[in-house]
Design a protein around this motif. Structure first.
Motif, PDB file in Angstrom:
ATOM      1  N   ASP A 203     -44.739   0.332   0.803  1.00 62.08           N
ATOM      2  CA  ASP A 203     -44.856   0.413   2.260  1.00 62.08           C
ATOM      3  C   ASP A 203     -46.194  -0.135   2.752  1.00 62.08           C
ATOM      4  O   ASP A 203     -46.252  -0.837   3.761  1.00 62.08           O
ATOM      5  CB  ASP A 203     -44.701   1.866   2.721  1.00 62.08           C
ATOM      6  CG  ASP A 203     -43.283   2.367   2.577  1.00 62.08           C
ATOM      7  OD1 ASP A 203     -42.384   1.525   2.390  1.00 62.08           O
ATOM      8  OD2 ASP A 203     -43.067   3.588   2.649  1.00 62.08           O
ATOM      9  N   SER A 207     -46.666  -3.318   5.050  1.00 63.14           N
ATOM     10  CA  SER A 207     -47.349  -3.168   6.325  1.00 63.14           C
ATOM     11  C   SER A 207     -48.439  -4.231   6.483  1.00 63.14           C
ATOM     12  O   SER A 207     -48.599  -4.806   7.565  1.00 63.14           O
ATOM     13  CB  SER A 207     -47.962  -1.768   6.424  1.00 63.14           C
ATOM     14  OG  SER A 207     -48.645  -1.599   7.653  1.00 63.14           O
ATOM     15  N   LEU A 290     -47.312   7.327  15.064  1.00 62.69           N
ATOM     16  CA  LEU A 290     -47.232   8.669  14.510  1.00 62.69           C
ATOM     17  C   LEU A 290     -48.489   9.470  14.823  1.00 62.69           C
ATOM     18  O   LEU A 290     -49.615   8.963  14.722  1.00 62.69           O
ATOM     19  CB  LEU A 290     -47.049   8.604  12.985  1.00 62.69           C
ATOM     20  CG  LEU A 290     -45.779   7.902  12.496  1.00 62.69           C
ATOM     21  CD1 LEU A 290     -45.851   7.707  10.993  1.00 62.69           C
ATOM     22  CD2 LEU A 290     -44.542   8.692  12.874  1.00 62.69           C
ATOM     23  N   THR A 292     -51.188  11.916  13.744  1.00 58.86           N
ATOM     24  CA  THR A 292     -51.726  12.253  12.426  1.00 58.86           C
ATOM     25  C   THR A 292     -52.352  13.644  12.377  1.00 58.86           C
ATOM     26  O   THR A 292     -52.947  14.015  11.369  1.00 58.86           O
ATOM     27  CB  THR A 292     -52.786  11.210  12.000  1.00 58.86           C
ATOM     28  OG1 THR A 292     -53.845  11.179  12.971  1.00 58.86           O
ATOM     29  CG2 THR A 292     -52.166   9.822  11.887  1.00 58.86           C
ATOM     30  N   SER A 319     -51.550   6.757  13.917  1.00 57.34           N
ATOM     31  CA  SER A 319     -51.451   5.572  13.071  1.00 57.34           C
ATOM     32  C   SER A 319     -50.063   4.994  13.278  1.00 57.34           C
ATOM     33  O   SER A 319     -49.288   5.489  14.109  1.00 57.34           O
ATOM     34  CB  SER A 319     -51.684   5.937  11.595  1.00 57.34           C
ATOM     35  OG  SER A 319     -51.749   4.771  10.789  1.00 57.34           O
ATOM     36  N   PHE A 320     -49.725   3.943  12.561  1.00 57.41           N
ATOM     37  CA  PHE A 320     -48.404   3.341  12.763  1.00 57.41           C
ATOM     38  C   PHE A 320     -47.745   3.020  11.435  1.00 57.41           C
ATOM     39  O   PHE A 320     -48.394   2.922  10.394  1.00 57.41           O
ATOM     40  CB  PHE A 320     -48.501   2.078  13.631  1.00 57.41           C
ATOM     41  CG  PHE A 320     -49.437   1.018  13.101  1.00 57.41           C
ATOM     42  CD1 PHE A 320     -49.041   0.130  12.116  1.00 57.41           C
ATOM     43  CD2 PHE A 320     -50.727   0.899  13.605  1.00 57.41           C
ATOM     44  CE1 PHE A 320     -49.886  -0.853  11.631  1.00 57.41           C
ATOM     45  CE2 PHE A 320     -51.603  -0.069  13.135  1.00 57.41           C
ATOM     46  CZ  PHE A 320     -51.179  -0.949  12.140  1.00 57.41           C
ATOM     47  N   LEU A 321     -46.434   2.910  11.502  1.00 60.69           N
ATOM     48  CA  LEU A 321     -45.617   2.657  10.315  1.00 60.69           C
ATOM     49  C   LEU A 321     -44.517   1.672  10.677  1.00 60.69           C
ATOM     50  O   LEU A 321     -43.870   1.798  11.714  1.00 60.69           O
ATOM     51  CB  LEU A 321     -45.004   3.970   9.813  1.00 60.69           C
ATOM     52  CG  LEU A 321     -44.168   3.924   8.536  1.00 60.69           C
ATOM     53  CD1 LEU A 321     -45.083   3.632   7.348  1.00 60.69           C
ATOM     54  CD2 LEU A 321     -43.463   5.263   8.327  1.00 60.69           C
ATOM     55  N   LYS A 350     -39.594   6.839   3.738  1.00 63.08           N
ATOM     56  CA  LYS A 350     -40.937   6.629   4.274  1.00 63.08           C
ATOM     57  C   LYS A 350     -41.777   7.909   4.184  1.00 63.08           C
ATOM     58  O   LYS A 350     -43.007   7.849   4.081  1.00 63.08           O
ATOM     59  CB  LYS A 350     -40.861   6.180   5.732  1.00 63.08           C
ATOM     60  CG  LYS A 350     -40.165   4.839   5.952  1.00 63.08           C
ATOM     61  CD  LYS A 350     -41.018   3.680   5.531  1.00 63.08           C
ATOM     62  CE  LYS A 350     -40.334   2.352   5.836  1.00 63.08           C
ATOM     63  NZ  LYS A 350     -41.161   1.195   5.416  1.00 63.08           N
ATOM     64  N   VAL A 356     -49.154   5.528   5.827  1.00 64.54           N
ATOM     65  CA  VAL A 356     -49.743   5.781   7.142  1.00 64.54           C
ATOM     66  C   VAL A 356     -51.230   6.087   7.013  1.00 64.54           C
ATOM     67  O   VAL A 356     -52.065   5.546   7.745  1.00 64.54           O
ATOM     68  CB  VAL A 356     -49.017   6.947   7.845  1.00 64.54           C
ATOM     69  CG1 VAL A 356     -49.754   7.344   9.113  1.00 64.54           C
ATOM     70  CG2 VAL A 356     -47.586   6.554   8.179  1.00 64.54           C
ATOM     71  N   THR A 359     -53.109   2.947   6.016  1.00 67.74           N
ATOM     72  CA  THR A 359     -53.233   2.020   7.145  1.00 67.74           C
ATOM     73  C   THR A 359     -54.387   2.429   8.057  1.00 67.74           C
ATOM     74  O   THR A 359     -55.175   1.592   8.489  1.00 67.74           O
ATOM     75  CB  THR A 359     -51.920   1.976   7.952  1.00 67.74           C
ATOM     76  OG1 THR A 359     -50.867   1.497   7.118  1.00 67.74           O
ATOM     77  CG2 THR A 359     -52.056   1.063   9.162  1.00 67.74           C
ATOM     78  N   THR A 391     -41.967   5.728  19.799  1.00 69.68           N
ATOM     79  CA  THR A 391     -42.721   6.971  19.683  1.00 69.68           C
ATOM     80  C   THR A 391     -41.946   8.070  20.384  1.00 69.68           C
ATOM     81  O   THR A 391     -41.014   7.797  21.146  1.00 69.68           O
ATOM     82  CB  THR A 391     -44.140   6.821  20.284  1.00 69.68           C
ATOM     83  OG1 THR A 391     -44.895   8.012  20.032  1.00 69.68           O
ATOM     84  CG2 THR A 391     -44.074   6.601  21.795  1.00 69.68           C
TER      85      THR A 391
END
Length: 421
Positions: A203, A207, A290, A292, A319-321, A350, A356, A359, A391
């Protein structure tokens, strides 16, 4: 830009706050409150002055640079008349006219930049009937002020229960699934650990590639054109029966979030196919934002602002995924439940990944080495190379009211980003 004296400045702007308010990226959160009754304008001003502004010093602050060119928040005097807007539409028209006028107005203000010399928020009071309400309040809040968790928490703190304002609003219980295989055999634990390591590497690597090399296909939801964030947008909403969602959840043995995400992805694919039949098998990715924070539900504003003790502090803690949108085939078109279950499998895999966190660490390192503007460009490129941003936030169980104005509906969206087609 003139630099400000140190003693005039407040807390520093967080790195993510700086990313979201830069020459490369400028994001806004739009929250829409629909009311069952007309809105009392004078009461709205009183609420903003006595309830909204005291929530956080950022609502009465502007972003400035100190002598080291670091961005900080500086408190200023707030003139509410500069922040409260009231559109004027033609009188004596039908609801359909006001409905279209409202949609046009909402789409217009969503992409208009907020002036940097004033606190970064606006409230728009639309006192005209639409098919959904008799009055509407639009909150336009700069993402640099905080993320959806912070800003929606602030907004919800201004609201009360419609049935009994003396009681606090309550929210659905959030019980995250356990990611570690407790009470399992050694080999099950070992298998889970190895799967987690593999998924994290896969992942995180994907990413990085999705932020630099691999671009989503051009489709009806992704034009790939530069400057899409300056084009007009259309904001719409749809309501689903919570009972129907619970029925699907029980039937498939998945989470509520899986069901909602699967429905959104399925509807997106159907729209893409209707507009262009070739796009049903296109490579399309959703960038999922997301929270965190290690916290369940909303905390009180006092707890959020207590940075030393809070588990869910105020600010931009996200953060993002990258999540691939499942492709359509004949079986999935005729059986939406299969599509939702496929979405669940993707999300479940995931969850066995630390991508995440990695990242977020990567962005922090890049910010220290190359500066905040470079990270903002990185995030912008990541959004541009994906097809959509997803989101969500949890709302209260009871009907809400604002100063005895019953709320009929509440929805929110992001604006100002380059993800629009």
């Amino acid at each position: 830009m003139e630099y400000e004296k140190e003693e005039q400045l407040q807390e520093p702007v967080s790195p993510i706050g700086q990313y979201f308010n830069s020459s490369s990226l400028c994001l806004y959160i739009i929250a829409v409150l629909e009311f069952e009754v007309s809105i009392d304008d004078l009461q709205a001003f009183t609420l903003l002055r006595d309830v909204f502004l005291p929530i956080s010093p950022r609502f009465s602050s502007i972003m400035v640079q100190d002598k080291n060119e670091d961005k900080r928040w500086k408190q200023v005097d707030v003139n509410l008349k500069d922040h409260v807007k009231k559109p004027i539409f033609s009188k004596g028209k039908k609801v359909e006219f006001y409905d279209k006028s409202f949609q046009d107005y909402l789409s217009t203000i969503a992409i208009e930049p907020l002036p940097q010399g004033k606190p970064l928020w606006e409230v728009h009071i639309v006192n005209y009937p639409t098919k959904n309400s008799l009055g509407t309040i639009i909150f336009k809040l700069h993402h640099a002020l905080g993320d959806g968790y912070s800003l929606m928490g602030a907004l919800l703190s201004c609201l009360q229960r419609a049935d009994d304002p003396s009681l606090p609003l309550s929210f659905p219980s959030l019980k995250p699934s356990k990611l570690e295989p407790y009470n399992k055999s050694f080999w099950r634990k070992f298998s889970w650990t190895m799967s987690s390591v593999f998924n994290t590497a896969s992942d995180f690597g994907w990413s990085v590639l999705k932020s630099s090399i691999i671009v989503d296909d051009k489709t009806p939801i992704r034009s790939g054109d530069e400057g899409a964030d300056f084009q007009p947008i259309s904001i719409s909403n749809i309501a689903f029966s919570i009972d129907h969602i619970k029925d699907i959840k029980s039937k498939l043995g998945v989470t509520m979030n899986d069901v909602v995400t699967g429905i959104v992805f399925y509807g997106t694919r159907l729209y893409m196919q209707e507009m262009d039949s070739k796009s049903k098998t296109s490579n399309s990715t959703a960038l999922v934002l997301l929270n965190t924070r290690n916290v369940e539900g909303y905390q009180s504003i006092d707890d959020m602002l207590n940075t030393k003790k809070s588990k869910g502090p105020w600010g931009n803690k996200l953060s993002f995924l990258h999540v691939p949108i499942p492709k359509l085939n004949e079986n999935r078109i005729s059986n939406p439940l299969e599509f939702i279950y496929d979405t669940h499998n993707i999300i479940n895999r995931k969850k066995q990944s630390l991508a995440v966190a990695l990242t977020g660490t990567l962005l922090d390192i890049e910010g220290k080495l190359r500066g905040q503007e470079a990270v903002a460009q990185h995030i912008r490129r990541t959004i541009t190379m994906s097809s959509t941003v997803v989101t969500n936030l949890v709302g209260p169980v009871q009907q809400m009211s604002l100063a005895n104005h019953p709320v009929k509906g509440l929805y929110f969206t992001l604006a100002g980003g380059p993800e629009v087609s």
